[in-house]
Motif scaffolding. Structure first.
Motif, PDB file in Angstrom:
ATOM      1  N   THR A  10      -0.162   4.258   2.193  1.00  0.00           N
ATOM      2  CA  THR A  10      -1.226   4.890   2.079  1.00  0.00           C
ATOM      3  C   THR A  10      -2.303   4.079   2.449  1.00  0.00           C
ATOM      4  OG1 THR A  10      -1.490   4.157  -0.152  1.00  0.00           O
ATOM      5  CG2 THR A  10      -0.234   6.133   0.207  1.00  0.00           C
ATOM      6  N   GLN A  11      -3.697   4.641   2.279  1.00  0.00           N
ATOM      7  CA  GLN A  11      -4.531   3.665   2.689  1.00  0.00           C
ATOM      8  C   GLN A  11      -4.819   2.454   1.601  1.00  0.00           C
ATOM      9  OE1 GLN A  11      -6.497   4.689   5.174  1.00  0.00           O
ATOM     10  NE2 GLN A  11      -8.770   4.371   4.776  1.00  0.00           N
ATOM     11  N   THR A  29      -6.157   0.989  10.066  1.00  0.00           N
ATOM     12  CA  THR A  29      -7.023   2.080   9.854  1.00  0.00           C
ATOM     13  C   THR A  29      -8.210   2.229  10.526  1.00  0.00           C
ATOM     14  OG1 THR A  29      -8.192   0.917   8.169  1.00  0.00           O
ATOM     15  CG2 THR A  29      -6.063   1.378   7.188  1.00  0.00           C
ATOM     16  N   ASP A  39       0.877  -1.365  -0.150  1.00  0.00           N
ATOM     17  CA  ASP A  39      -0.058  -0.023   0.156  1.00  0.00           C
ATOM     18  C   ASP A  39       0.817   1.229  -0.067  1.00  0.00           C
ATOM     19  OD1 ASP A  39       1.071   0.225   2.557  1.00  0.00           O
ATOM     20  OD2 ASP A  39      -0.890  -0.317   3.481  1.00  0.00           O
ATOM     21  N   LYS A  79      -4.352  -2.825  -3.434  1.00  0.00           N
ATOM     22  CA  LYS A  79      -3.395  -2.331  -2.384  1.00  0.00           C
ATOM     23  C   LYS A  79      -3.774  -3.173  -1.013  1.00  0.00           C
ATOM     24  CE  LYS A  79      -4.285   2.206  -2.546  1.00  0.00           C
ATOM     25  NZ  LYS A  79      -4.289   3.679  -2.340  1.00  0.00           N
TER      26      LYS A  79
END
Length: 838
Positions: free
Chosen positions: A643-644, A707, A640, A675
């Motif tokens: 990143t998200q 997350t 990823d 991702k």
């Protein structure tokens, strides 16, 4: 056999006994006790009995200096009288033996709810006041002792950490004798007097404990003196042993390796002399056995017959013979509260007063309520008092282990998933040197599975212990062995508890499915540790370390009976101050975790890691960093870019880790653009909130891994509900989709186990793609392919009896090329391991 002629005067279904002659009119008993000492011991026993009755009944008027009224009685009568007088009798005599021989003796109370005895005897010897200074040795302190017993905010009716002369939780029956032997191991000067109730003797753990004597080495260990207290009854009926003949009992215990001595009767003056003589003889025999072994330990050939005492006295001895025309003393009716209606029935209240006054408290305690000096002098001095012995507060004698640098045992891992190894082998090398560096205070306990569990290297340092004769074909079997193997999870775990409670260190290794045999024992030990937090004078103990291997996901060869991961579920019901659960995914993480556990105090540490050849992931330094965090992102399997991600793949456990990493590999290979983030959890408690567990992650740390709103597909070693309970309360907790053991299993292939429980890489990949809507068009073809693979697997294993080559050969490849051969074994790993371990 050394026996006595005096028999218990009651027979089965006999009418109530007539009152015994008074001491003045009875013939003078003969034995080792002088008349003066006999009189003092009788009065000391009366004082202990009086305190036990007072604990059950009295709210006020502790010394009966005014007529007893309803206002002096507790509104709820809780407690157990039936065993108290007999146990008090034993305690008084052990005090005499300690003073005469200057011996180190501790007392383990096995009969149910023996708390009144140990409270009373600790109070009389002064150790109760030492640790509970508010319970002073005077009338006010006695009143408070009575008021705190079995009342809100007070103490329970059984032994526990609050009782200074106890290292044995008395709330559950069956564990006294195994705790006693665990306490005696490597304690050469200690004698553990273990009182076994005849009700307790009916439990399976206790029945299995008698064989412990076959593992007791008199050259280096202390001794256990079992005292079987045959009062004939349990709660509502007779005990099996209570109705056994002398011949049956002799045959049983001689077969177990004991020399039994009978002490029996209901006339205290006679039984005093009998028990004193029996204890003298038992003590002399114990010391002679030890002397012979320690003079020439090399000539120890077999386990000698150790002495034990069979004590027959009436149930509820000295309580009212009958109540309302119904026999009480000597029957099951004396088990709990012999007079339960004293607040409602004036006649019963009068009978209670008569019962208590027969002990003549005015002749036992002075005007201030202190035990009179000539009786107080019967207690041993200082640390010889059984409540002051450091062995019952093991943290006082605990010495930190001399641990080797676990970095020396690191497995060389050239890259993630590039080699295969049996993770416990490196742990075995580490434990080998732990044993070498700690030759008198560390032991390994295992139910005949040390080799099977891949800990073989320990035999480079020591042997399996046995006191039986050995033959030429035996493997590492000797009296000096420090590995205790016996096919009883109860014994292995119970011995370890006794060893830890008296200030030593150890580890218990077991197959996962059968560790559950001792769920209740672990619960009781954890509760002991939890309660110790409330008593600062209880010094910290070495943690109870449990190494679970031979687990459900790799018992495909043994079948459904061996496939059960529920031991952890029970452990995690314990308070967060005590319970710790770890799932190291490979050998280097396992080393990190076990080293940490051996350094810890007052925990129950459960470490689960398989023993079969598996992919290895982390270098030593990577494992060190990962374990210190408890959970972390595995960058090699993550794309990823910080990143998200589209999906988070989480895992806890060695097999779930393989499946999660394989899932990431499949998704990146077959769904371009996805991702993926892989998070591995080694410390399961880190998933919890810091409000619920000290290892828990705060929300910022938790969301940095998982997350705040991305779906998480979690592959877990055990039952799914456990993860859901741990992440409860986190942001968007419904996004966690857990797959784990669903109680599906049989004798099958390794990969089929994860397929049956829908935790395979194909199931995880399908589940993940369902939660990535932006790639739905690309995902449909991949999902179809993964479903075809599941069908192909189903057909292939039934035709070829092994997993597909692409499953057997799979390992992590950076370019996502299909592996054509399995990864090599790591250096120094044995080849050609058999899967037949049970």
């Amino acid at each position: 056999m050394f026996t006595f002629d005096a028999k218990l005067s009651t027979a089965i279904a006999a009418p109530p006994q007539k009152p015994q002659p008074t001491k003045e009119s009875a013939p003078a008993p003969t034995g080792p006790l002088s008349p003066d000492l006999l009189d003092k011991m009788q009065r000391y026993w009366s004082a202990a009995n009086y305190l036990c009755v007072g604990q059950i009944y009295l709210l006020d008027n502790p010394l009966l200096r005014e007529p007893l009224t309803k206002a002096h009685i507790k509104p709820r009568l809780l407690g157990h009288w039936g065993t108290s007088a007999g146990q008090n009798f034993i305690y008084v005599h052990l005090n005499r033996l300690i003073r005469d021989a200057q011996a180190d003796i501790i007392y383990i109370s096995g009969p149910g709810h023996g708390g009144p005895t140990l409270n009373a005897c600790a109070y009389l010897e002064g150790t109760y006041t030492d640790v509970h200074p508010e319970i002073t040795q005077d009338a006010a302190g006695m009143r408070l002792l009575f008021r705190t017993f079995s009342t809100p905010g007070g103490i329970p009716s059984h032994c526990g950490p609050h009782t200074p002369n106890s290292m044995h939780e008395g709330g559950e029956l069956g564990y006294s004798l195994m705790h006693a032997f665990g306490a005696a191991f490597d304690n050469p000067s200690l004698i553990v007097a273990c009182v076994v109730g005849d009700g307790e003797a009916e439990t399976c753990p206790l029945e299995g404990s008698w064989k412990s004597v076959k593992f007791l080495n008199p050259a280096r260990d202390g001794a256990v003196l079992p005292i079987l207290h045959l009062n004939g009854y349990k709660i509502s009926g007779p005990t099996v042993m209570g109705r056994s003949t002398d011949e049956e009992l002799i045959a049983q215990f001689q077969g177990h390796g004991y020399a039994p001595y009978f002490v029996e009767g209901d006339d205290p003056a006679l039984v005093h002399q009998q028990l004193a003589a029996a204890l003298n003889r038992c003590y002399a025999e114990i010391r002679e056995i030890q002397k012979q072994a320690r003079t020439n330990p090399a000539q120890i050939q077999s386990s000698p017959p150790w002495p034990m005492i069979i004590l027959r006295t009436p149930k509820g001895w000295t309580c009212p013979k009958e109540v309302d025309g119904i026999p009480v003393e000597g029957t099951f009716r004396a088990h709990q509260v012999p007079l339960s209606n004293v607040c409602e029935d004036p006649a019963h209240l009068k009978l209670l007063e008569q019962w208590m006054r027969q002990y003549q408290p005015e002749k036992l305690f002075d005007q201030q309520g202190r035990l009179i000096a000539e009786l107080a002098a019967l207690a041993p001095d200082g640390n010889k008092r059984m409540g002051a012995s450091p062995h019952v507060n093991g943290g006082r004698v605990l010495k930190a282990l001399d641990l080797p640098d676990f970095a020396r045992y690191a497995l060389e891992v050239p890259g993630p998933g590039e080699v295969v190894a049996e993770a416990p082998r490196k742990l075995g090398e580490y434990l080998r040197d732990v044993i070498k560096q700690n030759p008198v205070n560390f032991r390994l306990f295992c139910p005949d599975e040390t080799n099977s569990n891949r800990l073989n290297s320990v035999f480079d340092a020591t042997n399996r212990c046995t006191m039986e004769q050995t033959v030429s074909i035996d493997d590492h079997l000797a009296p000096d062995g420090r590995i205790l193997e016996v096919l009883s999870e109860h014994l292995c775990e119970g011995w370890l508890e006794g060893y830890l409670l008296t200030g030593r260190h150890g580890i218990w290794s077991s197959y996962e499915a059968f560790a559950q045999v001792v769920d209740s024992m672990v619960t009781q030990h954890a509760k002991w540790l939890e309660q110790c937090i409330d008593f600062p004078w209880r010094r910290p103990l070495a943690s109870l370390n449990v190494f679970i291997t031979g687990h459900c996901w790799r018992n495909d060869h043994n079948g459904f009976s061996h496939q059960a991961p529920g031991f952890v579920d029970n452990a995690l019901q314990r308070r967060s101050e005590v319970a710790r659960v770890y799932y190291p995914p490979d050998a280097n993480c396992l080393l990190n975790v076990v080293d940490h556990c051996l350094r810890s105090r007052n925990y129950v540490n459960v470490v689960t890691c398989g023993k079969q050849p598996e992919l290895q992931w982390l270098t030593f330094d990577e494992a060190l960093a990962h374990c210190s965090q408890g959970a972390s992102i595995w960058n090699f399997a993550t794309n990823d870019g910080g990143t998200q991600p589209d999906i988070v793949l989480a895992c806890a456990g060695d097999v779930p880790t393989i499946e999660a990493c394989a899932t990431s590999w499949l998704l990146q290979k077959h769904v371009p653009g996805i991702k993926v983030r892989v998070v591995n959890v080694v410390d399961l408690n880190s998933l919890m909130s810091p409000d619920d567990h000290p290892h828990g992650m705060d929300n910022i740390s938790f969301e940095a891994l998982f997350t705040r709103d991305v779906d998480v597909v979690f592959a877990f070693h055990g039952y799914r509900w456990l993860i859901h309970s741990m992440v409860h309360g986190r942001a968007n907790e419904g996004r966690f989709h857990v797959r784990g053991f669903n109680d599906q299993g049989t004798t099958t292939t390794p990969f089929d186990m994860v397929v049956l429980n829908k935790m395979s890489r194909f199931h995880l990949a399908i589940d993940a793609l369902k939660h990535v809507p932006r790639l739905r068009s690309q995902a449909s073809d991949a999902i179809d392919m993964f479903n075809r693979k599941l069908y192909e697997h189903h057909t292939y294993i039934r035709e070829h009896f092994q997993d597909l080559p692409e499953i057997r050969n799979w390992h992590w490849t950076k370019d996502f090329s299909e592996p054509t051969a399995p990864p090599p074994l790591a250096k120094d790993q044995p080849r050609g391991q058999s899967f037949s371990d049970a």
